[in-house]
Design a protein around this motif. Structure first.
Motif, PDB file in Angstrom:
ATOM      1  N   MET A 215       0.824  -1.082  -0.112  1.00 33.29           N
ATOM      2  CA  MET A 215       0.158  -0.100  -0.022  1.00 33.29           C
ATOM      3  C   MET A 215       0.871   1.156  -0.020  1.00 33.29           C
ATOM      4  N   ASP A 216       0.692   2.202  -0.884  1.00 29.23           N
ATOM      5  CA  ASP A 216       1.476   3.266  -0.855  1.00 29.23           C
ATOM      6  C   ASP A 216       0.995   4.396  -0.038  1.00 29.23           C
ATOM      7  N   VAL A 217      -0.276   4.701   0.053  1.00 25.10           N
ATOM      8  CA  VAL A 217      -0.708   5.799   0.829  1.00 25.10           C
ATOM      9  C   VAL A 217      -1.885   5.515   1.782  1.00 25.10           C
ATOM     10  N   SER A 218      -1.907   5.731   2.935  1.00 23.99           N
ATOM     11  CA  SER A 218      -3.312   5.800   3.889  1.00 23.99           C
ATOM     12  C   SER A 218      -3.740   7.161   3.885  1.00 23.99           C
ATOM     13  N   VAL A 219      -4.953   7.297   3.446  1.00 18.27           N
ATOM     14  CA  VAL A 219      -5.497   8.639   3.757  1.00 18.27           C
ATOM     15  C   VAL A 219      -6.714   8.698   4.746  1.00 18.27           C
ATOM     16  N   ILE A 220      -6.252   9.524   5.810  1.00 16.26           N
ATOM     17  CA  ILE A 220      -6.918   9.295   7.287  1.00 16.26           C
ATOM     18  C   ILE A 220      -7.883  10.570   7.226  1.00 16.26           C
ATOM     19  N   ILE A 221      -9.110  10.174   7.230  1.00 18.59           N
ATOM     20  CA  ILE A 221     -10.139  11.458   7.322  1.00 18.59           C
ATOM     21  C   ILE A 221     -10.831  11.297   8.746  1.00 18.59           C
ATOM     22  N   VAL A 222     -10.975  12.264   9.613  1.00 18.65           N
ATOM     23  CA  VAL A 222     -11.889  12.311  10.670  1.00 18.65           C
ATOM     24  C   VAL A 222     -13.079  13.111  10.288  1.00 18.65           C
ATOM     25  N   ASN A 223     -14.207  12.723  10.834  1.00 21.08           N
ATOM     26  CA  ASN A 223     -15.519  13.073  10.329  1.00 21.08           C
ATOM     27  C   ASN A 223     -16.479  13.400  11.657  1.00 21.08           C
ATOM     28  N   TYR A 224     -17.413  14.522  11.486  1.00 17.80           N
ATOM     29  CA  TYR A 224     -18.248  14.782  12.349  1.00 17.80           C
ATOM     30  C   TYR A 224     -19.382  15.379  11.887  1.00 17.80           C
ATOM     31  N   ASN A 225     -20.504  14.822  11.471  1.00 17.87           N
ATOM     32  CA  ASN A 225     -21.391  15.468  10.616  1.00 17.87           C
ATOM     33  C   ASN A 225     -20.963  15.910   9.211  1.00 17.87           C
ATOM     34  N   SER A 226     -21.666  16.741   8.666  1.00 18.90           N
ATOM     35  CA  SER A 226     -21.453  17.336   7.372  1.00 18.90           C
ATOM     36  C   SER A 226     -21.141  16.129   6.350  1.00 18.90           C
ATOM     37  N   PHE A 227     -22.129  15.158   6.281  1.00 18.36           N
ATOM     38  CA  PHE A 227     -22.016  13.956   5.469  1.00 18.36           C
ATOM     39  C   PHE A 227     -21.893  14.453   3.920  1.00 18.36           C
ATOM     40  N   LYS A 228     -22.521  15.292   3.390  1.00 16.85           N
ATOM     41  CA  LYS A 228     -22.460  15.803   2.195  1.00 16.85           C
ATOM     42  C   LYS A 228     -21.147  16.267   1.831  1.00 16.85           C
ATOM     43  N   ILE A 229     -20.495  17.115   2.584  1.00 13.21           N
ATOM     44  CA  ILE A 229     -19.118  17.691   2.522  1.00 13.21           C
ATOM     45  C   ILE A 229     -18.250  16.471   2.274  1.00 13.21           C
ATOM     46  N   LEU A 230     -18.320  15.801   3.417  1.00 16.78           N
ATOM     47  CA  LEU A 230     -17.343  14.244   3.353  1.00 16.78           C
ATOM     48  C   LEU A 230     -17.512  13.531   2.074  1.00 16.78           C
ATOM     49  N   GLN A 231     -18.696  13.479   1.428  1.00 20.39           N
ATOM     50  CA  GLN A 231     -18.852  12.581   0.286  1.00 20.39           C
ATOM     51  C   GLN A 231     -18.352  13.386  -0.854  1.00 20.39           C
ATOM     52  N   GLU A 232     -18.412  14.699  -0.892  1.00 18.75           N
ATOM     53  CA  GLU A 232     -17.690  15.452  -2.023  1.00 18.75           C
ATOM     54  C   GLU A 232     -16.392  15.338  -1.917  1.00 18.75           C
ATOM     55  N   CYS A 233     -15.566  15.301  -0.813  1.00 17.22           N
ATOM     56  CA  CYS A 233     -14.250  15.184  -0.377  1.00 17.22           C
ATOM     57  C   CYS A 233     -13.750  13.914  -1.245  1.00 17.22           C
ATOM     58  N   LEU A 234     -14.430  12.672  -0.555  1.00 20.04           N
ATOM     59  CA  LEU A 234     -14.103  11.555  -1.147  1.00 20.04           C
ATOM     60  C   LEU A 234     -14.253  11.206  -2.577  1.00 20.04           C
ATOM     61  N   ASN A 235     -15.125  12.066  -3.366  1.00 19.17           N
ATOM     62  CA  ASN A 235     -15.430  11.764  -4.856  1.00 19.17           C
ATOM     63  C   ASN A 235     -14.163  12.431  -5.372  1.00 19.17           C
ATOM     64  N   SER A 236     -13.606  13.669  -4.769  1.00 18.23           N
ATOM     65  CA  SER A 236     -12.746  14.598  -5.501  1.00 18.23           C
ATOM     66  C   SER A 236     -11.341  13.708  -5.381  1.00 18.23           C
ATOM     67  N   VAL A 237     -11.069  12.856  -4.148  1.00 16.21           N
ATOM     68  CA  VAL A 237      -9.810  12.139  -4.046  1.00 16.21           C
ATOM     69  C   VAL A 237      -9.863  11.120  -4.987  1.00 16.21           C
ATOM     70  N   PHE A 238     -11.020  10.030  -4.992  1.00 18.60           N
ATOM     71  CA  PHE A 238     -11.101   9.198  -6.098  1.00 18.60           C
ATOM     72  C   PHE A 238     -10.795   9.558  -7.531  1.00 18.60           C
ATOM     73  N   GLU A 239     -11.479  10.787  -7.885  1.00 15.26           N
ATOM     74  CA  GLU A 239     -11.578  11.375  -9.223  1.00 15.26           C
ATOM     75  C   GLU A 239     -10.245  11.938  -9.769  1.00 15.26           C
ATOM     76  N   HIS A 240      -9.371  12.591  -8.785  1.00 16.99           N
ATOM     77  CA  HIS A 240      -8.224  13.102  -9.017  1.00 16.99           C
ATOM     78  C   HIS A 240      -6.781  12.328  -8.889  1.00 16.99           C
ATOM     79  N   THR A 241      -7.121  11.174  -8.052  1.00 16.99           N
ATOM     80  CA  THR A 241      -5.928  10.484  -7.847  1.00 16.99           C
ATOM     81  C   THR A 241      -5.415   9.267  -8.987  1.00 16.99           C
TER      82      THR A 241
END
Length: 313
Positions: free
Chosen positions: A1-27
């Protein structure tokens, strides 16, 4: 495994989903990465349902809010990557920042803690680095002098934000929205100090890394959007209180003697001044939000965190 991306979340589910989509799209798929989400007992819904479209993500769902530092450390326990990326849930990738940062780190040839360039939602520059506190820049910050002497580094801890480097530059502290380094460094530091509940955890992390001889480097050749304060701005008392507590905790852990005393004194002097400044501004501008800020700073004058670092090394 090259990279482990660690994301802490509290509420703001929509923003979290947009964050994840952007990581998958651009990596780029040449990088093998995993994403670990630690949810701190969100109450706006079921985190499992919110992540239903991402079965590949490792999810840790806490039954209580354990704070930002402790939650990141939970992610580290299951991370398998050579590199660790601590990423805020309110960030958006607009290019392949992970690969660009790793390529620089490997070409640089020195194990370092790396932060990238941060942008606001409108893609304007966002402060991405800060100097560690000194008597001079603390005095400048608390008495508003940094606003008038932006080019004087000894008075302006935000010097590099006002005079942004165009090339990779060794700095004191990179902002916690994006911090990438080898797992070797993270393990040597034992992750984040969980005594920092919210705010200043990256300050402590970078200061400890520097103490061990590692470089902290600002890498402006790649950038991400950091929305910033999406959750905390909804609760200003939570934000102001925890920012003040975290700052004092940094002083308790990293400073001693007269330097510690003066830093704390400057901090409370700054809050005292802000009570009156925001009060006057609220009257002149007829804005209730400025009056509320004045009251928040007044409340902060009566809060001092217990020193948890007396016996720490």
């Amino acid at each position: 495994m090259d990279v482990s991306v660690i994301i802490v979340n509290y509420n703001s589910f929509k923003i979290l989903q947009e964050c994840l989509n952007s990581v998958f799209e651009h990596t780029n798929n040449r990088t093998i990465f995993e994403i670990i989400v630690i949810d701190n007992n969100s109450d706006e819904g079921d985190i499992r349902y919110a992540l239903r479209e991402y079965p590949q993500i490792k999810l840790i769902a806490n039954s209580e809010n354990r704070g930002f530092s402790a939650a990141n450390n939970q992610g580290l326990e299951v991370a398998t990557g050579k590199y660790i990326l601590f990423l805020n849930n309110d960030t958006l990738f607009i290019e392949d920042t992970i690969n660009k940062t790793i390529a620089f780190l490997e070409d640089f040839g020195k194990d370092s803690v790396i932060g990238c360039r941060l942008l606001n939602a409108n893609k304007s520059h966002q402060p991405s680095v800060v100097d560690k506190d000194t008597l001079g820049n603390s005095f400048g910050e608390n008495l508003f002098l940094y606003q008038f002497f932006k080019g004087v580094k000894k008075l302006n801890k935000y010097y590099y934000s006002d005079n942004e480097p165009q090339q990779p530059t060794k700095v004191d502290i990179v902002k916690g929205a994006f911090i990438l380094c080898s797992k070797k460094i993270v393990d040597e530091l034992y992750g984040f100090d969980a005594r920092f509940f919210f705010y200043a955890e990256e300050t402590d992390f970078c200061m400890r890394a520097a103490d061990l001889g590692y470089n902290v480097v600002y890498f402006p050749r790649t950038e991400i959007i950091h929305l910033g304060g999406v959750a905390t701005d909804k609760n200003l008392w939570f934000k102001f209180k925890n920012q003040s507590i975290a700052k004092i905790q940094i002083y308790q852990k990293h400073f001693k003697g007269m330097e510690f005393f003066l830093l704390v004194a400057f901090h409370y002097l700054g809050m005292f001044l802000r009570v009156f400044v925001y009060m006057v501004m609220s009257v002149l501008r007829l804005k209730i939000n400025l009056f509320k800020k004045s009251l928040l700073y007044f409340r902060l004058l009566f809060i001092y965190p217990k020193n948890q670092f007396k016996n720490s090394i």
